[in-house]
Design a protein around this motif. Structure first.
Motif, PDB file in Angstrom:
ATOM      1  N   GLN A   5      33.391   1.579 -10.675  1.00 49.70           N
ATOM      2  CA  GLN A   5      33.743   3.156 -10.569  1.00 49.70           C
ATOM      3  C   GLN A   5      32.849   3.847 -11.554  1.00 49.70           C
ATOM      4  N   GLU A   6      32.364   3.367 -12.795  1.00 49.25           N
ATOM      5  CA  GLU A   6      31.559   4.205 -13.567  1.00 49.25           C
ATOM      6  C   GLU A   6      30.118   4.437 -13.018  1.00 49.25           C
ATOM      7  N   GLU A   7      29.674   3.256 -12.256  1.00 51.93           N
ATOM      8  CA  GLU A   7      28.411   3.417 -11.692  1.00 51.93           C
ATOM      9  C   GLU A   7      28.500   4.505 -10.499  1.00 51.93           C
ATOM     10  N   ILE A   8      29.606   4.330  -9.539  1.00 55.57           N
ATOM     11  CA  ILE A   8      29.856   5.509  -8.660  1.00 55.57           C
ATOM     12  C   ILE A   8      29.842   6.768  -9.148  1.00 55.57           C
ATOM     13  N   GLN A   9      30.587   6.979 -10.153  1.00 51.38           N
ATOM     14  CA  GLN A   9      30.802   8.431 -10.701  1.00 51.38           C
ATOM     15  C   GLN A   9      29.365   8.881 -11.325  1.00 51.38           C
ATOM     16  N   SER A  10      28.716   7.951 -11.954  1.00 47.86           N
ATOM     17  CA  SER A  10      27.134   8.528 -12.460  1.00 47.86           C
ATOM     18  C   SER A  10      26.454   8.866 -11.238  1.00 47.86           C
ATOM     19  N   TRP A  11      26.399   8.155  -9.960  1.00 44.92           N
ATOM     20  CA  TRP A  11      25.667   8.566  -8.892  1.00 44.92           C
ATOM     21  C   TRP A  11      26.296  10.048  -8.529  1.00 44.92           C
ATOM     22  N   ILE A  12      27.414  10.280  -8.362  1.00 48.98           N
ATOM     23  CA  ILE A  12      28.238  11.285  -7.906  1.00 48.98           C
ATOM     24  C   ILE A  12      27.707  12.652  -8.854  1.00 48.98           C
ATOM     25  N   GLU A  13      27.588  12.246 -10.135  1.00 46.10           N
ATOM     26  CA  GLU A  13      27.440  13.595 -11.132  1.00 46.10           C
ATOM     27  C   GLU A  13      25.776  13.738 -11.025  1.00 46.10           C
ATOM     28  N   ALA A  14      25.031  12.646 -10.826  1.00 45.41           N
ATOM     29  CA  ALA A  14      23.657  12.961 -10.771  1.00 45.41           C
ATOM     30  C   ALA A  14      23.104  13.793  -9.367  1.00 45.41           C
ATOM     31  N   PHE A  15      24.164  13.463  -8.244  1.00 44.18           N
ATOM     32  CA  PHE A  15      24.079  14.175  -7.131  1.00 44.18           C
ATOM     33  C   PHE A  15      24.338  15.531  -7.005  1.00 44.18           C
ATOM     34  N   HIS A  40      15.531  19.774 -17.366  1.00 44.00           N
ATOM     35  CA  HIS A  40      14.461  18.511 -17.083  1.00 44.00           C
ATOM     36  C   HIS A  40      15.074  17.362 -17.583  1.00 44.00           C
ATOM     37  N   ARG A  41      15.752  17.158 -18.597  1.00 47.50           N
ATOM     38  CA  ARG A  41      16.137  15.888 -19.104  1.00 47.50           C
ATOM     39  C   ARG A  41      17.313  15.409 -18.023  1.00 47.50           C
ATOM     40  N   ILE A  42      18.155  16.295 -18.008  1.00 47.99           N
ATOM     41  CA  ILE A  42      19.276  15.895 -16.907  1.00 47.99           C
ATOM     42  C   ILE A  42      18.767  15.558 -15.611  1.00 47.99           C
ATOM     43  N   LEU A  43      17.528  16.292 -15.019  1.00 49.08           N
ATOM     44  CA  LEU A  43      17.178  15.878 -13.535  1.00 49.08           C
ATOM     45  C   LEU A  43      16.385  14.626 -13.738  1.00 49.08           C
ATOM     46  N   ARG A  44      15.849  14.360 -14.900  1.00 44.40           N
ATOM     47  CA  ARG A  44      15.190  13.129 -15.022  1.00 44.40           C
ATOM     48  C   ARG A  44      16.286  11.723 -14.869  1.00 44.40           C
ATOM     49  N   GLU A  45      17.341  12.249 -15.668  1.00 41.46           N
ATOM     50  CA  GLU A  45      18.166  10.870 -15.639  1.00 41.46           C
ATOM     51  C   GLU A  45      18.659  11.102 -14.168  1.00 41.46           C
ATOM     52  N   ALA A  46      19.143  12.090 -13.445  1.00 38.79           N
ATOM     53  CA  ALA A  46      19.460  12.360 -12.097  1.00 38.79           C
ATOM     54  C   ALA A  46      18.630  11.413 -11.295  1.00 38.79           C
ATOM     55  N   PHE A  47      17.327  11.543 -11.384  1.00 37.71           N
ATOM     56  CA  PHE A  47      16.593  10.696 -10.529  1.00 37.71           C
ATOM     57  C   PHE A  47      16.591   9.073 -11.002  1.00 37.71           C
ATOM     58  N   HIS A  48      16.685   8.949 -12.333  1.00 36.57           N
ATOM     59  CA  HIS A  48      16.842   7.433 -12.423  1.00 36.57           C
ATOM     60  C   HIS A  48      18.278   6.796 -11.963  1.00 36.57           C
ATOM     61  N   GLN A  49      19.199   7.801 -11.762  1.00 40.99           N
ATOM     62  CA  GLN A  49      20.463   7.307 -10.936  1.00 40.99           C
ATOM     63  C   GLN A  49      20.229   6.958  -9.648  1.00 40.99           C
ATOM     64  N   ALA A  50      19.291   7.813  -9.011  1.00 37.48           N
ATOM     65  CA  ALA A  50      18.884   7.587  -7.607  1.00 37.48           C
ATOM     66  C   ALA A  50      18.347   6.555  -7.719  1.00 37.48           C
ATOM     67  N   ARG A  51      17.498   5.967  -8.369  1.00 34.25           N
ATOM     68  CA  ARG A  51      16.567   4.710  -8.550  1.00 34.25           C
ATOM     69  C   ARG A  51      17.640   3.653  -8.449  1.00 34.25           C
TER      70      ARG A  51
END
Length: 646
Positions: A573-583, A624-635
């Protein structure tokens, strides 16, 4: 630290706390050697505000340290207190920001300190430490949202926060009456209390029905129902309710989706209040209620053009009130749905095929509209499904012989052409790829649609995969929804059972890579821009769609797909939530950029050709930092797909 005894002691102490308790002692030894010990007396500043956060990370060894943020007037506002084993300031160090807070020893305290450069080395070498800190980085999202609300507040027409609980909008005790109350008594009570709705309750004070002013003409006056009749006979039931602790955005969404003007609020299942549209929306002309009414009552296309403009302006005001990207894009999609439905109703008057007794039809939404994820700059993706029946529909005023399929298709295409061009006038551009109902290839019978999907699944060529990406987000928007169900059910089974097709879909989903270079930094184009939709949103939407197909999930929203596939595919669930927040951060970034374009257009400064192309240099350091982390979550999402389909 030079003494081995001190180093070993530090390892033992650190392993009492997360995330160090997951790190083997052998891995933790180099980390401990890099530490120094510092002492701060009670009340002493350990780290002043404005200090370059890249200097060091601190870990409390003994005592406690309080983070103090500057409040209005320059006073210190207490915030987080860090106990032994806790690190600070993680977010600022990782984001390479100056500290906005001061850190003061609450009592005599010892802290470990490690230079930020060495800390980053250990982040790369120790997965448990890296995972812990990467989860922590999403705490910065709240800071970003706070800053965003402040920036939008100046443009907002209201400061009424949608993030507050519904309970905060309740202005009086609920006016209710027993379930056996007569219509006359219920109306008298409404008149006396000067209210527009009354709730009928059972013996347990649970809502059994609701009677509103809007019900009177159609349910009481015209049918000539006696006022001595029980009110429950003409009340709306069952009653849709919301718990008072839910956010006001939930009430807003219910009003839009169900065309309510009142929402019954409960506490532990019992009626605790009624919230009206007046309580929720004080945005003057562009309130959600006003826009909804303008659409419902629009007499012509020109009125809908004005309503569409108000939708775009309303979205900007809602950001200032703290509405999240998930709720905001869904609200935009719901309003666009209502506008399209009203458009279909108006144009049906001049197209007899829409009321032909032998023809059933359904307007279909694809792409972002199908996913309920429309932003304020989106083109059209739609289609039509139809069926020809032998028996006339009850109430039909058009008397035709059973028409031929070719004639039906031709007439519906002309109807759709009028709708598509009218929607373009409202600010929803014609699709460059001709994914529109006015395309005869997308105005099909149920059998033809199923055959088309079957061909895409069997062929698996690049164009078929591109089509599948758009059309698998299909949902019915107006008309006979059973026709759409006749497509989606068999097609979902076909896709789930065809492993080769899903493998090709997986390969296709990996073509839109997040914009990161080899060292993990945002990789902009030569002009310094990125297409935030293509390299930011699509990795999530494509990935969620594929996972949903594999798991047999019928949801279309990216958030809902991810939430539903998590348990089915054993994804934490933690992984799913990270993807959702990043998206959702990416989606909000898109909306902000499009709002800026809208403002530029209104001021005569023009707009960017690509509504999703942002200039990276214009981002704040935090974004900029959060977007970079969002891209890492997409990866990470794409990496899971690679593992599943390699």
């Amino acid at each position: 630290m030079s003494s081995q005894t001190i180093i070993d002691s530090a390892v033992v102490q650190l392993q009492r706390f997360a995330p160090f308790d997951e790190i083997p002692a052998a891995q933790l030894l180099p980390f401990a050697r890099a530490l120094t010990i510092q002492f701060f007396a009670a009340g002493e500043i350990a780290l002043p505000a404005g200090r370059q956060a890249s200097e060091a990370i601190f870990v409390v060894k003994a005592g406690s340290v309080r983070e103090e943020r500057a409040a209005a007037g320059g006073a210190a506002s207490p915030a987080t207190v860090f106990a032994p084993g806790e690190m600070f300031p993680i977010g600022e160090v990782i984001a390479e920001l100056n500290t906005h807070s001061a850190f003061r020893a609450v009592e005599d305290s010892f802290v470990y300190a490690i230079p930020a450069a060495q800390f980053r080395v250990f982040l790369a070498e120790i997965p448990a430490l890296r995972d812990f800190c990467e989860r922590q980085i999403f705490n910065l999202l709240e800071r970003s949202r706070t800053s965003l609300r402040a920036a939008y507040a100046a443009q907002s027409l209201s400061e009424h926060p949608f993030t507050q609980s519904i309970a905060s909008a309740i202005k009086r005790a609920p006016v209710t009456c027993p379930i056996d109350t007569t219509i006359g008594d219920a109306l008298a009570r409404m008149h006396h209390e000067k209210i527009g709705a009354i709730v009928l309750v059972d013996a347990q004070n649970c809502a059994a029905g609701i009677l509103t002013e809007r019900d009177l003409i159609g349910r009481v006056v015209l049918p000539n129902v006696a006022l001595t009749s029980p009110a429950i006979l003409v009340a709306s039931r069952p009653v849709s309710t919301l718990d008072e602790q839910q956010p006001m955005s939930a009430a807003a969404l219910m009003m839009v989706t169900k065309n309510f003007r009142h929402v019954v609020v409960t506490r532990d299942g019992k009626v605790s209040g009624v919230v009206s549209e007046r309580n929720l929306f004080a945005l003057q002309r562009r309130s959600l209620a006003a826009v909804t009414d303008a659409i419902a009552l629009a007499p012509d296309i020109d009125s809908l053009v004005r309503a569409a403009a108000d939708i775009r302006h309303l979205s900007r005001s809602l950001v200032a009130q703290g509405v999240t990207a998930a709720i905001l894009t869904q609200l935009i999609s719901q309003l666009n749905d209502q506008l399209t439905r009203r458009m279909l109703e108006i144009l049906a008057r001049s197209h007899p095929i829409s009321t032909d007794s032998h023809v059933r039809w359904c307007w279909l939404a694809f792409g972002s509209e199908g996913r309920h994820e429309q932003t304020i700059s989106t083109d059209q993706d739609n289609g039509l499904v139809f069926d020809i029946v032998d028996s006339a529909r009850e109430g039909s005023t058009v008397q035709f012989q059973r028409p031929e399929k070719s004639a039906v298709r031709s007439a519906l295409v002309q109807f759709a052409l009028a709708v598509n061009h009218a929607l373009a006038r409202c600010g929803y551009p014609l699709c460059k790829g001709n994914i529109m109902a006015s395309n005869p290839d997308l105005c099909l019978s149920v059998e033809e649609w199923v055959a088309k999907f079957s061909h895409w699944i069997d062929a698996g060529d690049p164009q078929s995969l591109l089509n599948a990406n758009i059309f698998f987000d299909m949902r019915p928007l107006q008309g006979d929804e059973s026709l759409a169900e006749g497509i989606t059910r068999p097609v979902a089974l076909l896709a789930k059972s065809n492993g080769r097709f899903r493998k090709q879909m997986a390969d296709n989903a990996l073509t839109h890579q997040p914009a990161l270079n080899l060292i993990g930094r945002i990789d902009a184009s030569k002009t310094g821009t990125i297409d935030i939709k293509r390299v930011g949103a699509m990795p999530f939407t494509d990935g969620a769609r594929l996972l949903a197909l594999a798991a047999g999930v019928r949801a279309t929203r990216t958030r809902d797909r991810l939430m539903e596939v998590g348990p089915l595919l054993s994804i934490p669930q933690e992984e799913i939530q990270s993807w959702i927040e990043a998206f959702e951060f990416v989606q909000m970034l898109r909306l902000r950029h499009q709002h800026a374009n809208l403002s530029a257009d209104e001021s005569g400064e023009g707009v960017f050709e690509n509504a999703n192309e942002i200039v990276v240099a214009t981002l704040s350091t935090l974004d900029h930092r959060i977007l970079r982390e969002a891209f890492h979550q997409a990866r990470r999402l794409q990496h899971r797909i690679e593992l599943d389909y390699q």
